[in-house]
Structure formats: C-alpha cells, structure tokens
Design an enzyme around this catalytic site. Structure first.
Site, PDB file in Angstrom:
ATOM      1  N   ARG A  40      51.989  38.732  50.720  1.00 44.19           N
ATOM      2  CA  ARG A  40      51.006  39.280  51.653  1.00 44.19           C
ATOM      3  C   ARG A  40      49.767  39.873  50.981  1.00 44.19           C
ATOM      4  NH1 ARG A  40      55.681  38.759  53.824  1.00 44.19           N
ATOM      5  NH2 ARG A  40      56.310  39.356  51.741  1.00 44.19           N
ATOM      6  N   THR A  41      49.985  40.719  49.998  1.00 49.86           N
ATOM      7  CA  THR A  41      48.832  41.443  49.438  1.00 49.86           C
ATOM      8  C   THR A  41      47.854  40.479  48.781  1.00 49.86           C
ATOM      9  OG1 THR A  41      50.318  43.291  49.060  1.00 49.86           O
ATOM     10  CG2 THR A  41      48.176  43.393  47.983  1.00 49.86           C
ATOM     11  N   LYS A  86      50.288  36.210  25.512  1.00 48.45           N
ATOM     12  CA  LYS A  86      50.017  36.159  24.060  1.00 48.45           C
ATOM     13  C   LYS A  86      49.902  37.550  23.465  1.00 48.45           C
ATOM     14  CE  LYS A  86      46.986  32.261  25.043  1.00 48.45           C
ATOM     15  NZ  LYS A  86      45.556  31.981  25.099  1.00 48.45           N
ATOM     16  N   ARG A 112      47.872  44.161  40.777  1.00 49.99           N
ATOM     17  CA  ARG A 112      49.264  44.596  41.028  1.00 49.99           C
ATOM     18  C   ARG A 112      49.960  44.632  39.689  1.00 49.99           C
ATOM     19  NH1 ARG A 112      53.466  42.763  45.635  1.00 49.99           N
ATOM     20  NH2 ARG A 112      52.060  44.143  46.770  1.00 49.99           N
ATOM     21  N   HIS A 133      50.712  52.141  47.019  1.00 50.56           N
ATOM     22  CA  HIS A 133      50.220  50.880  47.568  1.00 50.56           C
ATOM     23  C   HIS A 133      49.207  51.267  48.644  1.00 50.56           C
ATOM     24  CE1 HIS A 133      49.932  46.783  48.636  1.00 50.56           C
ATOM     25  NE2 HIS A 133      51.201  46.460  48.780  1.00 50.56           N
TER      26      HIS A 133
HETATM   27  N1   CP Z   1      53.751  44.356  51.763  1.00 53.59           N
HETATM   28  C1   CP Z   1      53.573  43.797  50.546  1.00 53.59           C
HETATM   29  O1   CP Z   1      53.067  44.412  49.594  1.00 53.59           O
HETATM   30  O2   CP Z   1      53.992  42.502  50.487  1.00 53.59           O
HETATM   31  P1   CP Z   1      53.862  41.557  49.199  1.00 53.59           P
HETATM   32  O3   CP Z   1      54.766  42.144  48.130  1.00 53.59           O
HETATM   33  O4   CP Z   1      54.299  40.219  49.666  1.00 53.59           O
HETATM   34  O5   CP Z   1      52.434  41.602  48.748  1.00 53.59           O
END
Ligand code: CP
Length: 310
Positions: free
Chosen positions: A59-60, A88, A109, A137
């Site tokens: 999603r993100t 590397k 991320r 998040h």
């Molecule tokens: N909600 C969320 O962060 O989903 P993903 O891990 O799929 O990005």
C-alpha cells in the site's frame, strides 16, 4: 480553507512534528485531491518521486507512486534493497546523498528506528517516512485520521479502540499520538505482552482519556471505531513469544453482534486472520476504502512538500 501553513520542502518524519492545526490542514487538502484522484492532474509535472523501500510494502509504496502519477509526476526507486547498492555495502547516508540528485522528494521505508530522521539530516530534498521499524508510520496515521473523519463526519467526541499488536505496530503508535490531539476516548486492547509502550502512554495519557484492556468483546459495544492490527511477527525477538499471542483476536460477525450499528472497522493492512473474511461484506468494514484514502492523502502530502498546492 484558512491560512496556508508552512509545508514547502518540509520533511515528514514523525506525526509528533505536526500540530492539530497542521493535521487538519492536510486533511482539508486531501479532500480537495479526491476529484483529481479520478480525473488526474498535471500539477506535479516534471517532479520525480524516489521510493526507497528497505522493507516489503504494497500500500504505502504503490499508493505514493500512484499519487505522484495521478498528479502528473514520475517515480523511480527500489522495492527491495537486495537490488540496490546497499547490497554492496553502501550506507544510508550515501544512498540518500546520491538519490537526492535524481529526485525532488524521497519516501523511505526502513527496518531501523531513526532511519528517516537520519536520512533527513543528509538530504536537501524532503524525506517522507514510509514506516521505520516499530517506531512510526506518520502518513498512515494521516490517512487513518482522514478515513475516520470521512466515515464519521468528525474525530472529536469519538470512542476509538486500537486492537492487537500495540507494542510493535508502528501504525497504532503514530495514530495514538495523532488522536491525542483530538477530544477522543481511546481504548487500547492487547495481550499484556503487546501493550502500548510506556513512552507513548506517558505522552497520550496527559492529553486524552485512555483505557487499557485485554477483553475485546467487552469493549466492542462501547466504541465508534474499531482499528485492528496484525501481530507483527517479524519484530518479535523471540519466536516463542509470537506463538503465544498469534491469532489472539479474531473479529468475526459474532464479535460485532453487540456493536453500535454505525461502527466503523479499520485496519492498516495487510491482515492475516485478525479480521474474518465474513466481515468484508458488512457495512462496518471500511479497510479497503481506507487503502483508497491513502492515495488522496499522499497526493496532498506530495503537493504540500513540493510547494504545489494551488
Ligand atoms: N499499511 C501499510 O503500511 O501497508 P504496506 O506495508 O503494504 O505498505
């Protein structure tokens, strides 16, 4: 809409960096993005988003990329660090100092807490935290607030339960901080070993009413929003501890039989078995709409940090 606040070139690292006024402004701008999410726009034409994902995501990453493309911009990046030069031995600072030459904004991320803050220290372009370890998040919290406001018409005055892995879940941690800026009553439902971390509780309990408990069925009839989370297997230091709490909460039709008629059930996704598939067709299930809202909120965030809100 009120006076525009300062977002141009701003990093989005922690939800704690934002005031209620700023969050409300982001939610207002997100609403204006709804028609553009269908029709498309060219407001970010020529701009490039880099998505650097050192952990899995559906999603993100995809909603940030879709958001950029819907606004006329383009995207570069990697979805697994195995194919990037970190394999590397390149460190995060050097990766960021390289990618900032290629992109106008970076979504990161990373499994390590503090990684987004570190990246921001080295970057001349805005860094957006797309999830760091069990820490934060923030963009998920913003889309969660947007969804709550859209579904319930308000945030103030609501009773909201966060259920599941409150210790390792970064979405609930950011959401709890965000909700503490509103007049809500928060129920934290988890097994003893997965309770919200003390430093979060200490902050939010100063601002809002918080009730901790383990019994989901006792709490369900009281709340307006039920926010379920996955038990974060990958963050447990000991697999035996995970085995003890795996599948501890399973929301099915029986669980919500005494719920308020207009209960809203949310989940940041992905889910395992914490929400039964039989819930999906109920009017209470709003988690896929929540995922859709990720696009409009991220369209708003990209437009804001790139100084392109008209
Ligand atoms: N909600 C969320 O962060 O989903 P993903 O891990 O799929 O990005």
């Amino acid at each position: 809409m009120g006076v525009a606040l300062q977002f141009d070139n701003r990093d989005i690292i922690s939800i704690k960096d934002f005031s209620r006024k700023e969050i409300n402004y982001i939610l207002e701008i997100s609403k204006t993005m709804e028609p553009l999410a269908y029709e498309g726009s060219n407001t970010l034409r020529g701009k490039i988003l880099a998505t650097l994902f050192f952990e899995p995501s559906t999603r993100t990453r995809l909603s940030f990329e879709a958001a950029m493309q819907k606004l006329g911009g383009s995207t570069i990046g990697f979805a697994e660090s195995e194919i990037a030069s970190v394999k590397k031995g390149e460190n995060l600072a050097d990766t960021i100092r390289t990618v900032e030459n290629y992109a106008d904004v970076i979504v990161l991320r990373h499994p390590l807490e503090g990684a987004a803050r570190l990246a921001a220290e080295f970057s001349k372009v805005p860094i957006i935290n797309g999830g760091t370890g069990a820490e934060e998040h923030p963009t998920q919290a913003l889309l969660d607030l947007y969804t709550i406001q859209k579904e319930k018409g308000r945030i103030d005055g609501l009773k909201i339960a966060l259920v599941g892995d409150l210790r390792y879940g970064r979405t609930v941690r950011s959401l709890a901080f965000a909700l503490s800026l509103y007049n809500v009553k928060l129920f934290l439902v988890s097994p003893e070993t997965l309770r919200m971390r003390r430093e979060v509780l200490n902050t939010i309990c100063e601002k809002i009413s918080v009730i901790e408990g383990e019994d989901l069925e006792e709490i369900v009839p009281q709340v307006d929003v039920l926010y379920a989370t996955r038990i974060q297997k990958e963050r447990f230091p000991d697999p035996a501890e995970y085995a003890k709490v795996k599948g501890v909460y399973k929301i099915d039709k029986n669980t919500i039989s005494n719920a308020k008629e207009d209960l809203v059930i949310l989940h940041p996704l992905p889910r395992l078995d914490e929400i039964s598939a039989e819930i999906d067709a109920t009017p209470q299930a709003r988690y896929f709409q929540q995922a859709w809202n990720g696009i409009v909120v991220r369209m708003a965030l990209l437009s804001l940090v790139l100084g392109c809100v008209v």
